[in-house]
Design an enzyme around this catalytic site. Structure first.
Site, mmCIF file in Angstrom:
data_model
loop_
_atom_site.group_PDB
_atom_site.id
_atom_site.type_symbol
_atom_site.label_atom_id
_atom_site.label_comp_id
_atom_site.label_asym_id
_atom_site.label_seq_id
_atom_site.Cartn_x
_atom_site.Cartn_y
_atom_site.Cartn_z
ATOM 1 N N CYS A 168 39.130 47.886 43.610
ATOM 2 C CA CYS A 168 39.393 49.297 43.894
ATOM 3 C C CYS A 168 40.004 49.969 42.666
ATOM 4 O O CYS A 168 40.773 49.356 41.930
ATOM 5 C CB CYS A 168 40.324 49.516 45.073
ATOM 6 S SG CYS A 168 39.768 48.777 46.604
ATOM 7 N N ARG A 221 35.612 48.530 38.915
ATOM 8 C CA ARG A 221 36.599 47.857 39.756
ATOM 9 C C ARG A 221 36.146 47.732 41.204
ATOM 10 O O ARG A 221 36.732 46.981 41.986
ATOM 11 C CB ARG A 221 37.925 48.621 39.721
ATOM 12 C CG ARG A 221 38.599 48.635 38.366
ATOM 13 C CD ARG A 221 39.886 49.412 38.422
ATOM 14 N NE ARG A 221 40.880 48.760 39.221
ATOM 15 C CZ ARG A 221 41.844 47.965 38.748
ATOM 16 N NH1 ARG A 221 41.931 47.752 37.453
ATOM 17 N NH2 ARG A 221 42.703 47.410 39.549
ATOM 18 N N TRP A 261 36.341 48.615 46.801
ATOM 19 C CA TRP A 261 35.742 47.303 47.008
ATOM 20 C C TRP A 261 36.312 46.808 48.339
ATOM 21 O O TRP A 261 37.505 46.532 48.448
ATOM 22 C CB TRP A 261 36.112 46.344 45.879
ATOM 23 C CG TRP A 261 35.482 44.998 46.016
ATOM 24 C CD1 TRP A 261 34.226 44.639 45.619
ATOM 25 C CD2 TRP A 261 36.065 43.830 46.586
ATOM 26 N NE1 TRP A 261 34.002 43.320 45.913
ATOM 27 C CE2 TRP A 261 35.114 42.798 46.514
ATOM 28 C CE3 TRP A 261 37.303 43.553 47.180
ATOM 29 C CZ2 TRP A 261 35.351 41.515 46.984
ATOM 30 C CZ3 TRP A 261 37.546 42.273 47.645
ATOM 31 C CH2 TRP A 261 36.572 41.276 47.542
ATOM 32 N N ASN A 305 45.157 50.430 46.570
ATOM 33 C CA ASN A 305 44.474 49.262 46.024
ATOM 34 C C ASN A 305 45.329 48.047 46.379
ATOM 35 O O ASN A 305 46.529 48.065 46.131
ATOM 36 C CB ASN A 305 44.352 49.427 44.506
ATOM 37 C CG ASN A 305 43.853 48.171 43.826
ATOM 38 O OD1 ASN A 305 43.172 47.343 44.430
ATOM 39 N ND2 ASN A 305 44.192 48.012 42.561
ATOM 40 N N GLY A 306 44.731 47.020 46.961
ATOM 41 C CA GLY A 306 45.492 45.819 47.331
ATOM 42 C C GLY A 306 45.276 45.486 48.795
ATOM 43 O O GLY A 306 44.331 45.972 49.427
ATOM 44 N N GLU A 364 27.930 27.695 34.124
ATOM 45 C CA GLU A 364 28.135 29.114 33.853
ATOM 46 C C GLU A 364 26.798 29.876 33.971
ATOM 47 O O GLU A 364 26.756 30.981 34.518
ATOM 48 C CB GLU A 364 28.759 29.288 32.454
ATOM 49 C CG GLU A 364 28.889 30.709 31.961
ATOM 50 C CD GLU A 364 29.728 31.634 32.841
ATOM 51 O OE1 GLU A 364 30.412 31.163 33.769
ATOM 52 O OE2 GLU A 364 29.655 32.861 32.628
ATOM 53 N N LYS A 366 25.912 32.954 36.520
ATOM 54 C CA LYS A 366 25.407 34.240 36.042
ATOM 55 C C LYS A 366 24.154 34.645 36.811
ATOM 56 O O LYS A 366 24.023 35.785 37.241
ATOM 57 C CB LYS A 366 25.100 34.114 34.547
ATOM 58 C CG LYS A 366 25.390 35.329 33.758
ATOM 59 C CD LYS A 366 26.771 35.378 33.147
ATOM 60 C CE LYS A 366 27.874 35.341 34.161
ATOM 61 N NZ LYS A 366 29.201 35.301 33.558
ATOM 62 N N GLU A 397 24.985 35.468 40.500
ATOM 63 C CA GLU A 397 25.865 36.631 40.628
ATOM 64 C C GLU A 397 25.103 37.952 40.624
ATOM 65 O O GLU A 397 25.412 38.847 41.406
ATOM 66 C CB GLU A 397 26.853 36.589 39.446
ATOM 67 C CG GLU A 397 27.884 37.676 39.421
ATOM 68 C CD GLU A 397 28.838 37.525 38.225
ATOM 69 O OE1 GLU A 397 28.522 36.779 37.282
ATOM 70 O OE2 GLU A 397 29.895 38.159 38.261
ATOM 71 N N HIS A 405 21.097 10.821 41.857
ATOM 72 C CA HIS A 405 22.031 10.491 42.930
ATOM 73 C C HIS A 405 21.913 11.456 44.115
ATOM 74 O O HIS A 405 22.799 11.497 44.957
ATOM 75 C CB HIS A 405 23.466 10.468 42.394
ATOM 76 C CG HIS A 405 23.675 9.407 41.361
ATOM 77 N ND1 HIS A 405 23.634 8.062 41.665
ATOM 78 C CD2 HIS A 405 23.862 9.484 40.018
ATOM 79 C CE1 HIS A 405 23.822 7.350 40.558
ATOM 80 N NE2 HIS A 405 23.947 8.190 39.545
ATOM 81 N N LYS A 420 34.695 43.929 39.172
ATOM 82 C CA LYS A 420 35.069 43.344 37.894
ATOM 83 C C LYS A 420 36.451 42.713 37.934
ATOM 84 O O LYS A 420 36.683 41.656 37.376
ATOM 85 C CB LYS A 420 35.035 44.452 36.832
ATOM 86 C CG LYS A 420 35.287 43.972 35.422
ATOM 87 C CD LYS A 420 34.088 43.243 34.897
ATOM 88 C CE LYS A 420 34.267 42.709 33.500
ATOM 89 N NZ LYS A 420 33.286 41.645 33.219
HETATM 90 C C1 AGP Z 1 32.025 36.522 35.768
HETATM 91 O O1 AGP Z 1 30.686 36.798 35.556
HETATM 92 C C2 AGP Z 1 32.511 36.786 37.083
HETATM 93 N N1 AGP Z 1 32.327 38.150 37.435
HETATM 94 C C3 AGP Z 1 33.838 36.194 37.534
HETATM 95 O O2 AGP Z 1 33.591 34.853 37.762
HETATM 96 C C4 AGP Z 1 35.085 36.346 36.639
HETATM 97 O O3 AGP Z 1 34.948 35.583 35.488
HETATM 98 C C5 AGP Z 1 36.310 35.904 37.454
HETATM 99 O O4 AGP Z 1 36.481 36.799 38.522
HETATM 100 C C6 AGP Z 1 37.574 35.834 36.626
HETATM 101 O O5 AGP Z 1 37.892 37.074 36.073
HETATM 102 P P1 AGP Z 1 38.990 37.199 34.952
HETATM 103 O O6 AGP Z 1 38.509 36.498 33.746
HETATM 104 O O7 AGP Z 1 39.127 38.680 34.737
HETATM 105 O O8 AGP Z 1 40.248 36.592 35.476
#
Ligand code: AGP
Length: 605
Positions: free
Chosen positions: A2, A26, A70, A96-97, A479, A483, A486, A502, A600
């Site tokens: 948010c 956000r 969010w 926010n929170g 990773e 990606k 996501e 396995h 984000k």
């Molecule tokens: C990355 O592509 C993601 N959106 C997510 O995993 C992110 O890395 C994670 O939320 C941690 O965020 P930060 O590095 O801001 O703590």
């Protein structure tokens, strides 16, 4: 999670919209704003700020608050979006929170009020009004303060009312910043949301403030404090796409420069760390967790310090066993991730020295940690982390160098020929050459991009995809898998090459696609084994490698990486996944910058 904007000035509606657009990363499932003429008006919508902009009237107002959401409590819809209005209609509030005790507060104080939304946040304006009425409508700040004392959980709050022309705000855990620009004031969830960054004040945790004719801040005893502004005008929050269709592609192409800027910055600073480091603990989430896994390998291999990596949301509950002289490192691009911040507090309570590695100067993590290394990747707007991940790994390489040098200092007397034997390994000064580093900073992303479109077209048709690798390449596989999932919503999973047999091999048939990463020369034979196990069961393999001399004629495609010193390959081997996930997502017609259900900055546990 948010974004909050509030403006006290002239003609505030376009300014609120501008701020919300800057904060949209956000959260972006719904949004809204309230402004005051003689009464409060509120406009809300589901979806992006562009939708809200189309709905706002051409009206002049001097105070207003805005919010991009969010969802945590209640689905994304207009009635659940912010601002929330008190039952009387006289107080409008953004939050926010998460208020953990909102149900108890409703039962205790607001049982005769019919709430309109499914959110925890709607309690806030009603509780402020409850205390305002109870205290004979004397002092809205005191009523706000009374309400805050009741809240359990994290919050950043701003509200306006029909009772005066002020904006009130407060925070606990979730950040808030205020900037002064001429005779106008802007309030934002983070510096990126601010139009002007010359005079910025970070609201301390648990403090409250009011924008009336001037700007006042009070501590948790309601004692007014002095306000000292800091100049953040050199913090460039470039929110232009520079000709790229989406921020994600722009940010991928910025990778070499992000490393170069961080390299130049690290040359000018000293790492502030304890003299004796015998153990390292990394705590982080998501992509930042994956970079810590690479850091573990660098540090254990080159500096010979034992390292543990923890996922922050797990670390909080796993009864960590403290080891002597442990340095606890918290990697967080945003500096605001709630699980990481809570873990940092826990580590401090356990008596550990804490180091933050972040991309956002003055973010919450920097205020909590004993020491900070600021990366210089530049603002990352796309929810999927790209240039921040590669820069994190580069910083961890330099941290490894620091640890090597620190050991050298400790063992100076036996360090005659720039190497040192400890245990069964040789410790070298630096695991790369200056020329090698220069080559990394000079890579051309377009060279890696050459075959991506063709491969993306194949992968975009899939329901699921497997990714395999060994050692460093297994981390890249994890990773890369994150990606693709996501942003393209294609299910992917990552395995070490040796684990296929396995269990997962049973899934391989004529319809299967597997991406195999192969960047370590000493592991070529092992990775090729796994590739052949897949191909002989009908699976199709796409290989990512820098090795042009290896026979990969069985593979259905090969994506070549630049030929760099091996220590840099974990930095560049992820780039094909960045590009693939971006292109698959575009082929499927989705917005790569704003994947569904995500945001984000994850400021809730
Ligand atoms: C990355 O592509 C993601 N959106 C997510 O995993 C992110 O890395 C994670 O939320 C941690 O965020 P930060 O590095 O801001 O703590």
């Amino acid at each position: 999670m948010c974004g909050i904007i509030a403006v006290k000035g002239q003609n505030v509606l376009p300014k609120i919209i501008d701020g919300l657009k800057r904060l949209e990363y956000r959260g972006y499932d719904s949004c809204g704003l309230s402004y005051k003429t003689d009464v409060i008006h509120t406009v809300k919508t589901i979806g992006y700020i562009d939708n809200l902009e189309k709905k706002i009237p051409n009206k002049k107002s001097n105070i207003g608050i805005g919010h991009t959401r969010w969802a945590t409590h209640g689905i994304p819809c207009e009635k659940n979006s912010h601002p929330h209005i008190s039952e009387s209609g006289k107080i409008a509030c953004v939050h926010n929170g998460i208020l953990e005790n909102y149900k108890e507060l409703k039962d205790k104080y607001l049982s005769n009020i019919k709430l309109k939304s499914e959110t925890d946040s709607e309690i806030i304006p009603n509780l402020i009004e409850y205390f305002y009425n109870k205290q004979n409508r004397k002092n809205l700040l005191k009523a706000f303060f009374s309400a805050i004392q009741e809240f359990k959980g994290s919050f950043a709050i701003a509200f306006i009312s029909e009772y005066d022309n002020n904006i009130y705000f407060a925070r606990n855990q979730s950040p808030l910043v205020i900037s002064k620009f001429g005779d106008e004031f802007f309030l934002s969830s983070d510096v990126n949301g601010l139009y002007s960054k010359n005079q910025v004040f970070y609201l301390p945790n648990n403090y409250v403030g009011v924008l009336s004719d001037d700007f006042h801040v009070y501590d948790n005893n309601l004692q007014e404090i002095d306000i000292k502004y800091t100049d953040y005008s050199n913090m460039i929050c470039d929110i232009n796409k520079d000709g790229f269709e989406y921020f994600m592609l722009k940010e991928i192409y910025e990778i070499p420069n992000a490393i170069k800027k961080t390299y130049n910055h690290l040359k000018t600073i000293e790492f502030v760390l304890p003299e004796k480091i015998d153990n390292i603990l990394f705590v982080s989430c998501g992509t930042s967790y994956h970079s810590s896994l690479v850091g573990k390998k660098y540090i254990e291999k080159y500096a010979q310090v034992p390292v543990e990596c923890e996922i922050a949301s797990e670390f909080l509950y796993n009864d960590y066993l403290v080891k002597p002289n442990t340095l606890a490192i918290f990697i967080t691009q945003s500096g605001e991730t709630a699980d990481t911040l809570k873990s940092l507090e826990l580590a401090k309570n356990l008596g550990l020295f804490t180091l933050a590695i972040t991309n956002v100067p003055n973010s919450s993590v920097t205020q909590l940690a004993d020491s900070t290394i600021n990366m210089q990747a530049g603002v990352e707007i796309c929810v999927a982390s790209t240039k921040a991940y590669t820069t994190q790994i580069y910083v961890l390489l330099e941290l490894t160098n620091f640890l090597i040098n620190q050991k050298k200092e400790l063992y100076k007397s036996i360090d005659k020929n720039r190497t040192l034997i400890e245990g069964n390994r040789t410790i070298n000064y630096i695991p790369y050459s200056e020329i090698g580093l220069q080559n990394l900073m000079d890579i051309n992303i377009s060279d890696i991009d050459i075959r991506i479109d063709k491969v993306a077209e194949k992968l975009a048709k899939l329901k699921h995809l497997h990714i395999i690798g060994k050692n460093y390449d297994y981390i890249t596989a994890m990773e890369g898998s994150l990606k693709i999932k996501e942003i393209s919503y294609i299910f992917t999973d990552a395995y070490p090459c040796g684990e296929l047999k396995h269990g997962t091999l049973s899934l391989i048939d004529n319809d299967s696609y597997v991406v195999a990463i192969m960047t370590e020369r000493k592991l070529i034979a092992k990775t090729l084994n796994a590739i052949h196990e897949i191909i002989s069961r009908g699976g199709k393999v796409i290989c990512i490698t820098p090795f042009v001399d290896v026979d990969l004629s069985d593979a259905c495609d090969v994506i070549f990486l630049p030929d760099l010193e091996s220590v840099f390959l974990p930095i560049v081997s992820i780039i094909p996944f960045h590009l693939l996930s971006y292109k698959i997502t575009r082929l499927l017609g989705y917005n790569p910058d704003k994947p569904r259900n995500l945001a984000k900055s994850v400021t809730v546990e």
